[in-house]
Design an enzyme around this catalytic site. Structure first.
Site, mmCIF file in Angstrom:
data_model
loop_
_atom_site.group_PDB
_atom_site.id
_atom_site.type_symbol
_atom_site.label_atom_id
_atom_site.label_comp_id
_atom_site.label_asym_id
_atom_site.label_seq_id
_atom_site.Cartn_x
_atom_site.Cartn_y
_atom_site.Cartn_z
ATOM 1 N N HIS A 95 24.953 22.641 -4.877
ATOM 2 C CA HIS A 95 24.565 21.844 -3.704
ATOM 3 C C HIS A 95 25.692 21.890 -2.671
ATOM 4 O O HIS A 95 26.867 21.893 -3.033
ATOM 5 C CB HIS A 95 24.281 20.400 -4.126
ATOM 6 C CG HIS A 95 23.605 19.610 -3.046
ATOM 7 N ND1 HIS A 95 24.295 19.104 -1.974
ATOM 8 C CD2 HIS A 95 22.302 19.283 -2.858
ATOM 9 C CE1 HIS A 95 23.426 18.482 -1.176
ATOM 10 N NE2 HIS A 95 22.223 18.572 -1.689
ATOM 11 N N GLU A 144 18.692 25.197 1.688
ATOM 12 C CA GLU A 144 19.096 23.914 2.258
ATOM 13 C C GLU A 144 20.147 24.118 3.348
ATOM 14 O O GLU A 144 21.352 24.113 3.051
ATOM 15 C CB GLU A 144 19.697 23.025 1.171
ATOM 16 C CG GLU A 144 18.709 22.553 0.136
ATOM 17 C CD GLU A 144 19.078 21.168 -0.377
ATOM 18 O OE1 GLU A 144 18.202 20.313 -0.403
ATOM 19 O OE2 GLU A 144 20.250 20.934 -0.711
HETATM 20 P P1 PGA Z 1 18.085 14.852 2.459
HETATM 21 O O1 PGA Z 1 18.921 15.633 1.349
HETATM 22 O O2 PGA Z 1 16.633 14.911 2.062
HETATM 23 O O3 PGA Z 1 18.632 13.473 2.446
HETATM 24 O O4 PGA Z 1 18.314 15.571 3.756
HETATM 25 C C1 PGA Z 1 18.425 16.800 0.757
HETATM 26 C C2 PGA Z 1 19.402 17.337 -0.242
HETATM 27 O O5 PGA Z 1 20.619 17.217 -0.034
HETATM 28 O O6 PGA Z 1 18.999 17.893 -1.287
#
Ligand code: PGA
Length: 218
Positions: A95, A144
């Site tokens: 992440h 992401e």
């Molecule tokens: P968020 O986070 O939905 O709060 O933008 C997504 C993530 O970090 O997986």
């Protein structure tokens, strides 16, 4: 109907009582969606409690948010794959918050992927664009983009689909999902795209009703 993954990443949130309150509300909702797999990723300490709850629910799975790059042994503070496997089926790896705050580089991420696979855990590998290299076949890759995480500023569904398509072309992975400011209002714009197989949800998954609405609308 394609299979969709709706994944809750609770990050470093919720005390035990708050997890119980979340479950108490969430268990009232009808979760019989044929094509949707729901994965909840709480802090390590809440995995046992959630495991006892999900036993009644065929469509819910559990995931950890991280994994040690080492086997069991003298690694104070680490939680290893063998331990995680007792409670969870999935594990989030790489992440961007870990890459930024804990200096996780490609080497560490690859070691963690190996550990997950070794212990029968399915990795949910987070990447920020299509420019990365992994050798292993990972179950799920989550695109992401950093600008979209926790900002209420999601990527456009068109660009997310384009990046997902490139990731799918270049990797051995079963599913590509999108994450970054997903909520119950915008989720469907992402999941209806041909190469997006689900969503990874941070903030909006902390509220049980909002998370249920996301699952329903996906
Ligand atoms: P968020 O986070 O939905 O709060 O933008 C997504 C993530 O970090 O997986």
């Amino acid at each position: 109907m394609k299979k969709l993954f709706i994944i809750a990443n609770w990050k470093s949130n919720k005390k035990e009582l708050e997890v119980k309150e979340w479950i108490d509300k969430f268990k009232n909702y009808d979760l019989r969606f044929k094509n949707k797999e729901i994965i909840i990723c709480p802090s390590f300490i809440h995995l046992p409690l959630l495991k006892s709850y999900i036993l009644d629910h065929e469509s819910i799975r559990l995931g950890a948010q991280d994994i040690s790059k080492f086997d069991e042994g003298a690694y104070t503070g680490e939680v290893n794959g063998k331990q995680i496997r007792e409670f969870a089926e999935y594990v989030i790896i790489g992440h961007s918050e870990r890459r930024q705050n804990f200096s996780e580089n490609e080497e560490v991420v690859n070691q963690k992927i190996k550990q997950a696979i070794k212990f029968g855990l399915k990795p949910i590998l987070c990447v920020q664009d299509q420019n990365f290299k992994i050798q292993e076949k990972v179950e799920i890759i989550a695109y992401e983009p950093v600008f979209a995480i926790g900002t209420n500023n999601p990527d456009t569904p068109e660009n997310a689909d384009l990046v997902s398509t490139k990731i799918k072309e270049n990797n051995l992975s079963n599913y590509i999902i999108y994450g970054g400011s997903v909520n119950s209002k915008n989720v469907n714009q992402f999941t209806q795209k041909p190469n997006i197989d689900g969503v990874l949800v941070g903030n909006a998954s902390l509220d049980p009703l909002e998370f249920f609405e996301i699952i329903k609308n996906a």
